[in-house]
Design a protein around this motif. Structure first.
Motif, PDB file in Angstrom:
ATOM      1  N   TYR A  65       0.842  -1.193   0.000  1.00 47.49           N
ATOM      2  CA  TYR A  65       0.000   0.000   0.000  1.00 47.49           C
ATOM      3  C   TYR A  65       0.881   1.249   0.000  1.00 47.49           C
ATOM      4  CZ  TYR A  65      -3.777  -3.025   1.804  1.00 47.49           C
ATOM      5  OH  TYR A  65      -4.712  -4.008   1.992  1.00 47.49           O
ATOM      6  N   ALA A  66       0.545   2.213  -0.834  1.00 46.27           N
ATOM      7  CA  ALA A  66       1.136   3.554  -0.767  1.00 46.27           C
ATOM      8  C   ALA A  66       0.134   4.406  -0.005  1.00 46.27           C
ATOM      9  CB  ALA A  66       1.366   4.098  -2.163  1.00 46.27           C
ATOM     10  N   ILE A  67       0.545   4.912   1.147  1.00 47.31           N
ATOM     11  CA  ILE A  67      -0.378   5.571   2.079  1.00 47.31           C
ATOM     12  C   ILE A  67       0.072   6.988   2.374  1.00 47.31           C
ATOM     13  CG2 ILE A  67      -1.194   5.520   4.487  1.00 47.31           C
ATOM     14  CD1 ILE A  67      -1.231   2.462   4.237  1.00 47.31           C
ATOM     15  N   SER A  68      -0.903   7.894   2.426  1.00 44.97           N
ATOM     16  CA  SER A  68      -0.654   9.284   2.811  1.00 44.97           C
ATOM     17  C   SER A  68      -1.518   9.629   4.012  1.00 44.97           C
ATOM     18  CB  SER A  68      -1.047  10.240   1.681  1.00 44.97           C
ATOM     19  OG  SER A  68      -0.264  10.032   0.549  1.00 44.97           O
ATOM     20  N   ALA A  69      -0.932  10.367   4.944  1.00 48.94           N
ATOM     21  CA  ALA A  69      -1.718  10.905   6.049  1.00 48.94           C
ATOM     22  C   ALA A  69      -2.623  11.988   5.490  1.00 48.94           C
ATOM     23  CB  ALA A  69      -0.812  11.476   7.130  1.00 48.94           C
ATOM     24  N   ASN A  70      -3.840  12.083   5.988  1.00 48.82           N
ATOM     25  CA  ASN A  70      -4.790  13.081   5.496  1.00 48.82           C
ATOM     26  C   ASN A  70      -4.302  14.508   5.699  1.00 48.82           C
ATOM     27  OD1 ASN A  70      -6.455  11.036   4.650  1.00 48.82           O
ATOM     28  ND2 ASN A  70      -7.838  11.188   6.396  1.00 48.82           N
ATOM     29  N   ASP A  71      -3.448  14.726   6.700  1.00 46.85           N
ATOM     30  CA  ASP A  71      -2.914  16.071   6.928  1.00 46.85           C
ATOM     31  C   ASP A  71      -1.600  16.298   6.173  1.00 46.85           C
ATOM     32  OD1 ASP A  71      -1.042  14.608   8.363  1.00 46.85           O
ATOM     33  OD2 ASP A  71      -1.485  15.562  10.290  1.00 46.85           O
ATOM     34  N   ASN A  72      -1.250  15.355   5.286  1.00 43.63           N
ATOM     35  CA  ASN A  72      -0.040  15.426   4.457  1.00 43.63           C
ATOM     36  C   ASN A  72       1.254  15.427   5.260  1.00 43.63           C
ATOM     37  OD1 ASN A  72      -1.405  15.470   1.928  1.00 43.63           O
ATOM     38  ND2 ASN A  72      -1.909  17.611   2.313  1.00 43.63           N
ATOM     39  N   SER A  73       1.205  14.968   6.507  1.00 46.25           N
ATOM     40  CA  SER A  73       2.401  14.967   7.339  1.00 46.25           C
ATOM     41  C   SER A  73       3.379  13.863   6.950  1.00 46.25           C
ATOM     42  CB  SER A  73       2.029  14.846   8.815  1.00 46.25           C
ATOM     43  OG  SER A  73       1.312  13.628   9.042  1.00 46.25           O
ATOM     44  N   ILE A  74       2.878  12.751   6.445  1.00 50.30           N
ATOM     45  CA  ILE A  74       3.770  11.663   6.033  1.00 50.30           C
ATOM     46  C   ILE A  74       3.185  10.918   4.842  1.00 50.30           C
ATOM     47  CG2 ILE A  74       4.671  11.285   8.367  1.00 50.30           C
ATOM     48  CD1 ILE A  74       3.051   8.620   8.320  1.00 50.30           C
ATOM     49  N   LYS A  75       4.098  10.281   4.112  1.00 47.94           N
ATOM     50  CA  LYS A  75       3.738   9.334   3.066  1.00 47.94           C
ATOM     51  C   LYS A  75       4.614   8.108   3.300  1.00 47.94           C
ATOM     52  CE  LYS A  75       3.182  10.885  -1.191  1.00 47.94           C
ATOM     53  NZ  LYS A  75       3.417  11.631  -2.452  1.00 47.94           N
ATOM     54  N   GLY A  76       4.007   6.926   3.224  1.00 48.43           N
ATOM     55  CA  GLY A  76       4.782   5.734   3.510  1.00 48.43           C
ATOM     56  C   GLY A  76       4.258   4.505   2.800  1.00 48.43           C
TER      57      GLY A  76
END
Length: 101
Positions: A65-76
């Motif tokens: 999975y390519a995941i982003s925090a909704n607040d754009n604080s991290i992508k992982g």
């Protein structure tokens, strides 16, 4: 979405594309150990996912999975098994991580 032949190709390319954090699946959330951060189902978005099936061994079935925090604080990147070897997670996490075939 992109096409990848191997799990390592997918994870390496996603990291090059900015998904730099290694994420872990917990029963109630996704954890980012390097930042001591927990993302609950309402806190993140699945941007992309890629399934990989082993030729002969069910233990080789995995999903990236390519995941982003909704607040754009991290992508992982989160790598998990699927099928009989998938993690035991809450119904909310299972719904969030559900993919359409």
């Amino acid at each position: 979405m992109y096409n990848y032949d191997t799990l390592s190709q997918a994870t390496n390319t996603l990291k090059q594309r900015g998904y730099t954090e290694n994420l872990n699946l917990k029963p109630f959330c996704i954890e980012c150990p390097s930042l001591a951060l927990q993302l609950y189902p309402e806190d993140f978005t699945i941007d992309e996912y890629y399934r990989f099936e082993g030729n002969s061994d069910p233990a080789d079935n995995s999903i990236v999975y390519a995941i982003s925090a909704n607040d754009n604080s991290i992508k992982g990147v989160l790598v998990d098994a699927y099928g009989v070897y998938a993690e035991n997670i809450t119904p909310e996490m299972a719904e969030k991580l559900k993919i359409e075939r």
